[in-house]
Design a protein around this motif. Structure first.
Motif, short mmCIF file in Angstrom:
data_model
loop_
_atom_site.label_atom_id
_atom_site.label_comp_id
_atom_site.label_asym_id
_atom_site.label_seq_id
_atom_site.Cartn_x
_atom_site.Cartn_y
_atom_site.Cartn_z
N LYS A 285 18.13 30.60 63.02
CA LYS A 285 17.35 30.52 62.20
C LYS A 285 17.99 30.30 60.47
N PRO A 286 17.45 29.98 59.39
CA PRO A 286 18.50 29.90 58.28
C PRO A 286 19.32 29.17 58.07
N LEU A 287 20.11 27.74 57.62
CA LEU A 287 21.75 28.10 57.33
C LEU A 287 21.09 27.79 55.94
N ILE A 288 22.28 28.37 55.80
CA ILE A 288 22.21 27.94 53.89
C ILE A 288 24.14 27.15 53.57
N ALA A 289 24.54 26.59 53.28
CA ALA A 289 26.26 26.06 53.04
C ALA A 289 26.60 26.37 51.54
N ALA A 290 27.81 26.85 51.28
CA ALA A 290 27.40 27.11 49.99
C ALA A 290 29.44 26.64 50.21
N VAL A 291 28.93 24.76 49.41
CA VAL A 291 30.21 23.87 50.03
C VAL A 291 31.17 24.22 48.06
N THR B 112 10.11 28.92 62.66
CA THR B 112 9.01 27.47 63.32
C THR B 112 9.16 26.72 62.20
N ALA B 113 9.78 27.17 61.01
CA ALA B 113 9.21 26.53 60.20
C ALA B 113 10.38 25.21 60.12
N LYS B 114 11.76 25.45 60.93
CA LYS B 114 13.51 25.19 61.30
C LYS B 114 13.17 24.56 62.34
N GLU C 8 18.08 41.72 63.25
CA GLU C 8 18.07 42.12 61.59
C GLU C 8 18.71 40.44 60.88
N VAL C 9 19.28 40.13 61.71
CA VAL C 9 19.42 38.84 60.90
C VAL C 9 18.90 36.90 60.77
N ARG C 10 18.31 37.32 59.77
CA ARG C 10 17.13 36.32 58.67
C ARG C 10 17.87 34.90 58.75
N VAL C 11 19.00 34.98 58.02
CA VAL C 11 19.64 33.60 57.33
C VAL C 11 21.05 34.18 57.04
N ALA C 12 22.13 33.39 57.55
CA ALA C 12 23.02 33.02 57.88
C ALA C 12 23.95 32.41 56.01
N VAL C 13 24.91 32.29 55.52
CA VAL C 13 25.02 31.89 54.35
C VAL C 13 26.51 31.14 55.01
N LEU C 14 27.12 29.84 54.92
CA LEU C 14 28.33 29.60 55.63
C LEU C 14 28.72 28.78 54.14
N THR C 15 30.36 29.44 54.01
CA THR C 15 31.36 29.02 53.09
C THR C 15 32.83 29.09 52.76
N GLY C 16 33.61 28.51 52.70
CA GLY C 16 35.25 28.62 52.58
C GLY C 16 35.88 29.39 51.29
N ALA C 17 37.02 29.60 52.32
CA ALA C 17 37.97 30.90 50.99
C ALA C 17 38.93 30.49 49.87
N GLY C 18 39.53 30.59 48.98
CA GLY C 18 39.74 30.18 48.40
C GLY C 18 38.88 28.77 47.57
N GLU C 19 39.85 28.83 46.23
CA GLU C 19 38.78 27.33 45.09
C GLU C 19 39.12 26.33 45.65
N ARG C 20 39.89 25.85 46.63
CA ARG C 20 40.02 24.33 46.62
C ARG C 20 39.03 23.72 47.52
N ASP D 211 20.58 23.60 57.25
CA ASP D 211 19.25 23.68 56.17
C ASP D 211 19.03 23.32 54.70
N ILE D 212 19.73 24.16 54.18
CA ILE D 212 20.13 23.94 52.15
C ILE D 212 21.28 23.97 52.43
N ARG D 213 22.03 23.16 51.23
CA ARG D 213 22.96 22.51 51.26
C ARG D 213 23.30 22.66 49.44
N LEU D 214 24.42 23.84 48.76
CA LEU D 214 24.54 23.67 47.91
C LEU D 214 26.45 23.22 47.21
N ALA D 215 26.45 22.96 46.41
CA ALA D 215 27.32 22.17 46.30
C ALA D 215 28.58 22.78 44.65
N ALA D 216 29.68 23.25 44.62
CA ALA D 216 29.94 23.33 43.58
C ALA D 216 30.20 22.29 42.81
N ASP D 217 29.97 22.10 41.26
CA ASP D 217 30.93 20.76 40.72
C ASP D 217 32.43 19.84 40.98
#
Length: 260
Positions: free
Chosen positions: A98-104, A209-211, A51-63, A120-126
């Motif tokens: 499976k695809p992993l997305i980082a929300a840094v 497969t693309a990954k 049932e899981v196709r994509v996972a997002v990784l992030t951290g708690a808090g603002e820092r 696989d894909i990395r997004l960052a806060a400013d």
């Protein structure tokens, strides 16, 4: 449904995606051995749950996204050999098919950089800051730091990070291709979840497969990579999802992919 067994790692399921949050904000989301074991368990669970196709990784808090391993726990290993053979969350995350997305969302120091780079894909806060900081403490990264940085940032930029341990900001990380997008912190996770849902709507076998194919492209000689890609394409073409995709195209409707 995937869930966490400890408070320091949170898991939220949203359709075909899971959001995994490191939850030690007071300690900059530094990873303890217990958290490493839980991340390893969750990595296997993501692989095994259809049932899981994509996972997002992030951290708690603002820092902080992740400050790597909790330095205070490293002296608990009885020997350097025990440290070498520890349960390592970076090893487990590299094995996720499976695809992993980082929300840094903040500091990505040491193993936090490696955690992000594994994705696989990395997004960052400013406000995000990246540092291969281990050299300042007398060692180097061991979760793929040098290889990841050299591939993404190039050898000179990688050397600058590895040899100084000094941080770079989100704008420079984007310029060096460590991340794909930079967003205000308040819109970072919604954007990562939106992207995860977009990928989850694609054919899941094709996405995995693309990954695998992309990783092979980094390590194989060009002609071998081309042959491997053609073989993987053939495997995908034989799936029920590929037949559904062709039928949906002919019938001018959205496809309904089932991972078969």
């Amino acid at each position: 449904m995937i869930s966490s067994t400890i408070d320091e790692v949170l898991v939220e399921t949203d359709g075909h995606i899971v959001v995994v949050t490191l939850n030690r904000p007071a300690k900059l989301n530094a990873v303890t051995p217990e958290m490493s074991k839980e991340l390893t368990r969750l990595a296997h669970a993501v692989n095994e749950d259809d049932e899981v196709r994509v996972a997002v990784l992030t951290g708690a808090g603002e820092r902080s996204f992740c400050a790597g391993s909790d330095i205070r726990t490293l002296d608990d290993y009885e020997s350097p050999w025990a440290f070498r053979n520890r349960v390592d969350y970076c090893d487990a995350l590299r094995e996720v098919r499976k695809p992993l997305i980082a929300a840094v969302n903040g500091y990505a120091f040491g193993g936090g950089v490696e955690t992000a780079m594994i994705c696989d894909i990395r997004l960052a806060a400013d406000t995000a800051i990246f540092a291969a900081s281990e050299i300042k403490l007398g060692w180097i990264g061991g979760g793929g730091m040098s290889a990841f940085l050299a591939h993404s940032a190039g050898p000179s930029n990688a050397a600058l990070m590895l040899l100084t341990g000094d941080p770079i900001d989100a704008a420079m990380a984007k310029d060096w291709k460590l991340v794909t997008e930079v967003h205000p912190r308040e819109t970072l996770l919604p954007r990562a979840v939106e992207l995860a849902h977009t990928i989850a709507a694609r054919a899941p076998i094709a996405a995995q497969t693309a990954k695998a194919n992309l990783r092979a492209a980094y390590t194989m000689p060009f002609e071998d990579a081309m042959r491997y890609e053609r073989d993987l394409q053939t495997i995908c073409f034989a799936t029920d999802d590929a037949a559904e995709g062709r039928a949906a195209f002919t019938e001018k409707r959205a496809p309904s992919f089932r991972g078969r």
